[in-house]
Design a protein around this motif. Sequence first.
Motif, short mmCIF file in Angstrom:
data_model
loop_
_atom_site.label_atom_id
_atom_site.label_comp_id
_atom_site.label_asym_id
_atom_site.label_seq_id
_atom_site.Cartn_x
_atom_site.Cartn_y
_atom_site.Cartn_z
N ALA A 133 -6.34 3.75 3.34
CA ALA A 133 -6.32 2.66 2.35
C ALA A 133 -5.87 1.36 3.00
O ALA A 133 -6.47 0.30 2.77
CB ALA A 133 -5.41 3.03 1.18
N VAL A 189 0.84 -1.20 0.00
CA VAL A 189 0.00 0.00 0.00
C VAL A 189 0.87 1.25 0.00
O VAL A 189 0.65 2.18 -0.78
CB VAL A 189 -0.97 0.00 1.19
N ILE A 247 -9.38 -0.53 -4.57
CA ILE A 247 -9.57 0.24 -3.34
C ILE A 247 -8.39 1.18 -3.12
O ILE A 247 -8.56 2.38 -2.88
CB ILE A 247 -9.75 -0.70 -2.12
N VAL A 248 -7.19 0.65 -3.19
CA VAL A 248 -6.00 1.47 -2.98
C VAL A 248 -5.89 2.53 -4.07
O VAL A 248 -5.56 3.69 -3.78
CB VAL A 248 -4.73 0.59 -2.89
N HIS A 256 -8.18 5.49 -3.34
CA HIS A 256 -7.62 6.33 -2.28
C HIS A 256 -6.45 7.16 -2.82
O HIS A 256 -6.32 8.34 -2.51
CB HIS A 256 -7.15 5.47 -1.10
N CYS A 257 -5.61 6.53 -3.60
CA CYS A 257 -4.44 7.20 -4.16
C CYS A 257 -4.85 8.31 -5.12
O CYS A 257 -4.31 9.43 -5.08
CB CYS A 257 -3.54 6.18 -4.85
N ARG A 297 -8.65 -0.18 5.04
CA ARG A 297 -9.66 -0.85 4.21
C ARG A 297 -9.13 -2.20 3.71
O ARG A 297 -9.86 -3.19 3.68
CB ARG A 297 -10.06 0.01 3.00
#
Length: 190
Positions: A170, A76, A145-146, A149-150, A173
């Motif tokens: 992130a 992550v 998901i990551v 967020h990014c 999650r």
Amino acid sequence: MLVVEGHKHMAEVGFARFSAREVAKRIGYSVGTIYNVFGDYDHLIIAINTRTFRLWAQFMREALEKGGTDRIATLVECYFAFARSNRKAWTAIYDHHLPSDMEMPQEHDWLRSELTEIVVTEVRNALPEQARTGAGSLARSLIAIVHGHCAFDLSGSFRLMGEAAPVDMALARVREVLAAAADKAADAPN
């Protein structure tokens, strides 16, 4: 040489301001030479973006080799670190869209998949044995998901929402999803 210089130019100006003509000028070739080599603009961008994917995979492998025992946190953190330090080249991957009648060339698809396979392997290893069957799909979902967020981090959206720790969010999650997958597998009848 064309891809390396094209990648440098992309990293400097981003996809919207990228110019094949500028790349040709930098290396002393005509733009026609670039199109003779790549066939068209889309294939040039594919080659440049594939280089970004390969550099990203190398960055991730090196971080995993140096990282501690929390390999999921390393993944992550790497995602964000690479995107932040290669903002324009990273964004170009997602800004370029293939024409509807064009498929990703197989060799580029294979080279790009190296990054995903690193994540799939680490997710599979983070799961208990009984939960590993769907690790590929789960890993791709976690990438989404990551990525979300990014992307919010790089666009400034999180800052506008008052969120100061997008990497931590992130990672939380990702950990929740991994824990849920492990719990679901533990509760499944044998």
